[in-house]
Enzyme design. Structure first.
Site, PDB file in Angstrom:
ATOM      1  CG  HIS A   1      42.644 -37.320   4.214  1.00  0.00           C
ATOM      2  ND1 HIS A   1      41.598 -38.173   4.463  1.00  0.00           N
ATOM      3  CD2 HIS A   1      42.154 -36.071   4.320  1.00  0.00           C
ATOM      4  CE1 HIS A   1      40.502 -37.458   4.691  1.00  0.00           C
ATOM      5  NE2 HIS A   1      40.812 -36.175   4.617  1.00  0.00           N
TER       6      HIS A   1
ATOM      7  CE  LYS B   1      34.360 -47.817   0.504  1.00  0.00           C
ATOM      8  NZ  LYS B   1      35.052 -47.055  -0.563  1.00  0.00           N
TER       9      LYS B   1
ATOM     10  CB  THR C   1      37.601 -46.237   3.118  1.00  0.00           C
ATOM     11  OG1 THR C   1      38.052 -45.786   1.838  1.00  0.00           O
ATOM     12  CG2 THR C   1      37.813 -45.134   4.140  1.00  0.00           C
TER      13      THR C   1
ATOM     14  CE  LYS D   1      44.444 -51.572  -1.721  1.00  0.00           C
ATOM     15  NZ  LYS D   1      43.887 -50.982  -0.507  1.00  0.00           N
ATOM     16  NE  ARG D   2      44.164 -43.186  -8.739  1.00  0.00           N
ATOM     17  CZ  ARG D   2      43.990 -41.942  -9.157  1.00  0.00           C
ATOM     18  NH1 ARG D   2      42.819 -41.349  -9.020  1.00  0.00           N
ATOM     19  NH2 ARG D   2      44.968 -41.286  -9.748  1.00  0.00           N
TER      20      ARG D   2
ATOM     21  CE  LYS E   1      46.442 -46.043  -2.594  1.00  0.00           C
ATOM     22  NZ  LYS E   1      45.598 -46.058  -1.376  1.00  0.00           N
TER      23      LYS E   1
HETATM   24  C1  26Q Z   1      46.775 -32.215  -4.004  1.00  0.00           C
HETATM   25  C2  26Q Z   1      47.272 -31.084  -4.637  1.00  0.00           C
HETATM   26  C3  26Q Z   1      47.219 -30.978  -6.018  1.00  0.00           C
HETATM   27  C4  26Q Z   1      46.623 -31.994  -6.753  1.00  0.00           C
HETATM   28  C5  26Q Z   1      46.118 -33.122  -6.126  1.00  0.00           C
HETATM   29  C6  26Q Z   1      46.198 -33.230  -4.740  1.00  0.00           C
HETATM   30  C7  26Q Z   1      45.654 -34.430  -4.062  1.00  0.00           C
HETATM   31  C8  26Q Z   1      44.474 -35.010  -4.511  1.00  0.00           C
HETATM   32  C9  26Q Z   1      43.962 -36.123  -3.899  1.00  0.00           C
HETATM   33  C10 26Q Z   1      46.290 -34.981  -2.975  1.00  0.00           C
HETATM   34  C11 26Q Z   1      45.758 -36.108  -2.347  1.00  0.00           C
HETATM   35  C12 26Q Z   1      44.585 -36.677  -2.801  1.00  0.00           C
HETATM   36  C13 26Q Z   1      43.966 -37.855  -2.200  1.00  0.00           C
HETATM   37  C14 26Q Z   1      44.357 -38.426  -1.096  1.00  0.00           C
HETATM   38  C15 26Q Z   1      43.662 -39.602  -0.551  1.00  0.00           C
HETATM   39  O1  26Q Z   1      42.720 -40.116  -1.133  1.00  0.00           O
HETATM   40  N1  26Q Z   1      44.075 -40.069   0.619  1.00  0.00           N
HETATM   41  C16 26Q Z   1      43.415 -41.217   1.239  1.00  0.00           C
HETATM   42  O2  26Q Z   1      42.408 -40.737   2.110  1.00  0.00           O
HETATM   43  C17 26Q Z   1      41.622 -41.803   2.604  1.00  0.00           C
HETATM   44  C18 26Q Z   1      40.493 -41.211   3.403  1.00  0.00           C
HETATM   45  O3  26Q Z   1      40.977 -40.697   4.608  1.00  0.00           O
HETATM   46  C19 26Q Z   1      42.477 -42.761   3.405  1.00  0.00           C
HETATM   47  O4  26Q Z   1      41.669 -43.851   3.771  1.00  0.00           O
HETATM   48  C20 26Q Z   1      43.674 -43.242   2.585  1.00  0.00           C
HETATM   49  O5  26Q Z   1      44.536 -43.999   3.410  1.00  0.00           O
HETATM   50  C21 26Q Z   1      44.417 -42.048   2.007  1.00  0.00           C
HETATM   51  O6  26Q Z   1      45.457 -42.483   1.149  1.00  0.00           O
END
Ligand code: 26Q
Length: 784
Positions: A332, A631, A627, A519-520, A525
């Site tokens: 991702h 939406k 995503t 978004k986050r 971003k």
């Molecule tokens: C990893 C290790 C330790 C702690 C936290 C994490 C962690 C947690 C959440 C690393 C990444 C995330 C989230 C990533 C994320 O949301 N990525 C998004 O995924 C979406 C679905 O595929 C995409 O549409 C977005 O582009 C992408 O940023």
């Protein structure tokens, strides 16, 4: 079901559980009684569908996050009971909207967690046998509040309100062993109701509990703290969701969480498997397809090998073969700070047995690479254990079957850049699966007004076959249809405006253009770029250069990771811009800026249908897919965006003339990056850019002496020890962005022409249904 029977059941539930009736029950009691009634209605089918899934090949979605949002409306909608329950409550003088008091299940950060939730919905609707496995966090993603323009965080104690949609399954509890301890994993099952209850899937979330329980030996010695130690330590594992999005910090408890839910889930699969096949392991890989949602559950690979070797007596080679046929990995992100690498010593001390198996996998990798003639350099850049760190993505690629990206451009970048050297040896493993969203929650449920218009024009059925929306194209030149669409958009804007006034105490004129970035919060971003463009408009208005600017509300919603100072500085900056704009007599009738508090799934359901412009402005190459963009498209907003992630496919489907694309592309960024000097080349030479960037440090705004704005300024102009200046190319894109936005706002003046663009977005959003995505996963990856 008959309305009368339904009412009787709810009444019965209230009587038995709360000794009350519809008229006297609290909102929570009513919510629980309705939920229990629905659970009762679907119980037989749920049991039947679960059993039949276990009799055939099935897929499992392993994910550290499931961002489900509020269940009640969606479950009533999908089981076809929404209007009946609304009526029953109405007759008792209760508005079903009161259920908004019930909190979201926010067991996820953002896109990755919400994608998992959309996938479960689509699989249940399509009767694709898919089970979700994750963690039942006691505290989900923090709740955000804003104080003096700064973000603050509060715990999200969602279970404190009761968890009406889950069933605890003690009989399926398993023990998970760490190097120095063991904990009990107790599953809670939540039904996933497909549209029109086509099928009912399951989300199984594991809760950590003490395997030993209360220690009476210590208690008898009057060691009261020691007596509860194991309980506290064990429960800590599923206590809280890590609030990072696209950022990995190698923390011990996080690794424990990952192994905890993965080991419990894999043990669950072996239990199911043995019920069917006994101790013959030769059918395991044909029984299950396991999808790893990013690298977070990658320990599934060594865990399968561990069980096959130590419990079932297979050789490492035989066990590896089975694991690598079963597991596939979804990537991702390409951000290096988000790629999981665990400290080798930490990994070994937390899960020593798994560590030994990882060493075997690494050794097998080296043998393999040598056998195909790779040299030392080629081998070293692929080592799973390298320089004291364990590379999870490398293990997931080598130890799995397929690797997929989440949008066409993203997958291309994986193949050509990020994972190039892996694609060269395993080209057949790499695939694209462009993300999608469920049209039930993100159109039918959140925008019933638009849903009704669509049904009126093309009939029912689009909810489970979104490609049918292309039939709406023939209405694009029908003035009355477009007028109806505009009317609906106005209604949704009015509803959102009322809600914002009620909850935030700020009035947004529904006659303004609604320009939305939700978004986050992350530097890539580029919410700061958006804020800069608004400051550019501000200065231009002051110079009387924008006499006919269309009045616009710039709406932001975002949570920053609590330890991410720059992100928090950007929130403060946006709030400063809002204060300036909304109070200056020269601008307040033209520009309104608002930062919404605690953006989450339920808030998204109100904002998205009201949007005119969808801001998707990430630095090209860095947003894997997005995503929210999908939406917003489905609800008839035009995209103002960069050539990044799924924006590319959105533009190709909807047509160039219906989106606003700007900025440097991936290839251009790659070209300018090595010699990029934003200070000399842009800041010093471009007055328009300079005066906007200077607002960070010239006294226009006050960051309360936190130094946050100075730090943001430095990151853009001077860089920091760990990165070059303007890492995300805000200065490169600012002018093109601001001018493109002005063009969009100008186009809006002809509301009908603008609405036609919006309409074409709706017509062409069918591809972005997660039903399509899940069908592709099922056929091309899981071979179901
Ligand atoms: C990893 C290790 C330790 C702690 C936290 C994490 C962690 C947690 C959440 C690393 C990444 C995330 C989230 C990533 C994320 O949301 N990525 C998004 O995924 C979406 C679905 O595929 C995409 O549409 C977005 O582009 C992408 O940023």
């Amino acid at each position: 079901m008959e309305k009368l029977t339904l009412k009787q059941k709810i009444t019965e539930n209230l009587k038995c559980n709360y000794c009350t009736d519809i008229k006297n029950a609290s909102v929570h009691q009513l919510h629980d009684a309705v939920a229990k009634t629905v659970m009762g209605e679907i119980a037989d089918q749920w049991q039947h569908d679960t059993q039949s899934r276990d009799e055939h090949r099935q897929a499992c979605y392993l994910s550290a996050e499931f961002l489900m949002g509020r269940a009640i409306y969606n479950n009533l909608y999908c089981s076809g009971l929404l209007s009946e329950v609304t009526d029953i409550l109405n007759e008792a003088g209760i508005n079903i909207a009161e259920f908004e008091e019930i909190e979201d299940a926010a067991l996820g950060n953002g896109g990755l967690g919400r994608l998992a939730a959309c996938f479960l919905d689509s699989a249940a609707t399509l009767k694709v046998p898919l089970t979700g496995y994750g963690i039942r966090y006691r505290y989900g993603l923090f709740k955000q509040y804003i104080h003096n323009g700064f973000q603050g965080e509060k715990a999200d104690a969602w279970i404190g309100q009761g968890d009406a949609w889950s069933v605890r399954k003690d009989a399926d509890s398993v023990t998970v062993s760490f190097g120095d301890s063991a904990v009990l994993a107790v599953p809670y099952d939540t039904p996933i109701i497909g549209y029109k209850a086509a099928s009912i899937g399951t989300l199984r979330l594991w809760q950590a509990e003490s395997a030993e329980g209360f220690n009476f030996t210590e208690f008898d010695k009057q060691e009261y703290e020691k007596a509860s130690e194991d309980i506290i330590e064990s429960e800590a594992i599923s206590n809280v969701l890590y609030p990072n999005d696209n950022y990995q910090k190698g923390l011990r408890l996080r690794l424990k969480q990952q192994y905890f839910f993965v080991s419990a889930s894999i043990q669950d699969l072996f239990r199911k498997y043995k019920k069917r096949y006994g101790s013959d392991m030769s059918h395991f890989a044909e029984s299950f397809a396991i999808q790893l949602n990013d690298t977070h559950p990658t320990v599934a690979i060594p865990e399968i090998i561990r069980i096959l070797m130590f419990n079932e007596g297979l050789t490492f080679e035989a066990a590896f073969e089975i694991a690598s046929k079963t597991c596939s990995y979804t990537n991702h992100t390409v951000l290096s700070e988000a790629l999981e690498k665990w400290d080798e010593k930490l990994f070994k001390s937390v899960i020593p047995v798994i560590y030994e198996i990882v060493k075997l996998i690494n050794r097998k990798l080296i043998t393999f690479l040598k056998s195909i003639g790779q040299n030392d350099k080629q081998i070293n850049e692929k080592l799973i254990i390298d320089g004291g760190r364990i590379h999870m993505a490398r293990m997931a690629i080598f130890g799995g079957r397929f690797v997929n990206g989440v949008a066409a451009l993203h997958t291309q970048i994986l193949k050509d850049e990020a994972l190039k050297e892996w694609c060269e040896i395993f080209p057949e493993r790499f695939q694209n699966k462009t993300n999608g969203i469920t049209p039930r929650r993100w159109l039918g449920l959140c925008n019933p007004e638009l849903g009704s218009l669509i049904t009126e024009k093309i009939g029912d059925g689009w909810q489970a076959d979104l490609d049918r929306l292309t039939d709406l194209k023939k209405f694009v030149d029908d003035k009355s249809t477009i007028a109806r669409f505009i009317e609906i958009k106005n209604t949704k804007k009015k509803q959102l405006s009322d809600y914002i006034l009620k909850t935030e105490g700020v009035f947004i004129d529904p006659g303004f253009v609604f320009d939305v970035q939700v978004k986050r919060l992350h530097e890539y971003k580029r919410q700061l770029l958006n804020a800069f463009s608004i400051m550019d408009f501000y200065f231009q208005i002051k110079e009387k250069k924008l006499p006919d600017l269309t009045p616009t509300a710039f709406i932001f919603g975002a949570k920053a990771a609590p330890a991410y100072d720059r992100a928090k500085g950007i929130i403060k900056y946006i709030n400063c811009v809002a204060d300036l704009m909304n109070n200056d007599p020269d601008t307040k009738d033209k520009l309104k800026v608002i930062f919404l508090t605690n953006y989450n799934v339920s808030y998204a359901e109100k904002i998205i249908p009201a949007a005119d412009i969808s801001e998707q402005i990430s630095t090209a190459g860095l947003e894997a897919s997005g995503t929210g963009n999908m939406k917003l498209m489905a609800n008839g907003a035009v995209t103002l965006g960069t050539w990044d992630g799924a924006n590319v496919e959105i533009t190709e489907k909807a047509g160039w003339e219906n989106e606003y694309i700007f900025g440097a592309r991936v290839e251009e960024i790659a070209k300018i990056r090595p010699t990029y000097k934003p200070k000399e080349k842009i800041y010093y030479t471009n007055e328009r850019v300079k005066r906007v960037v200077n607002t960070l440090v010239d006294g226009t705004f006050n960051d309360g002496d936190t130094g946050l704005f100075g730090n943001l300024f430095n990151s853009l102009i001077n860089g920091a020890s760990w990165h070059k200046p303007d890492n995300y190319f805000l200065l490169t894109d600012l002018e093109g962005y601001a001018d493109t936005k002005l063009r969009a706002l100008y186009d809006y003046k002809n509301r009908e022409i603008f609405a036609k663009k919006c309409w074409m977005n709706i017509c062409n959003c069918g591809f972005f249904s997660s039903d399509r995505t899940i069908r592709q996963y099922a056929e091309e990856l899981w071979k179901l």
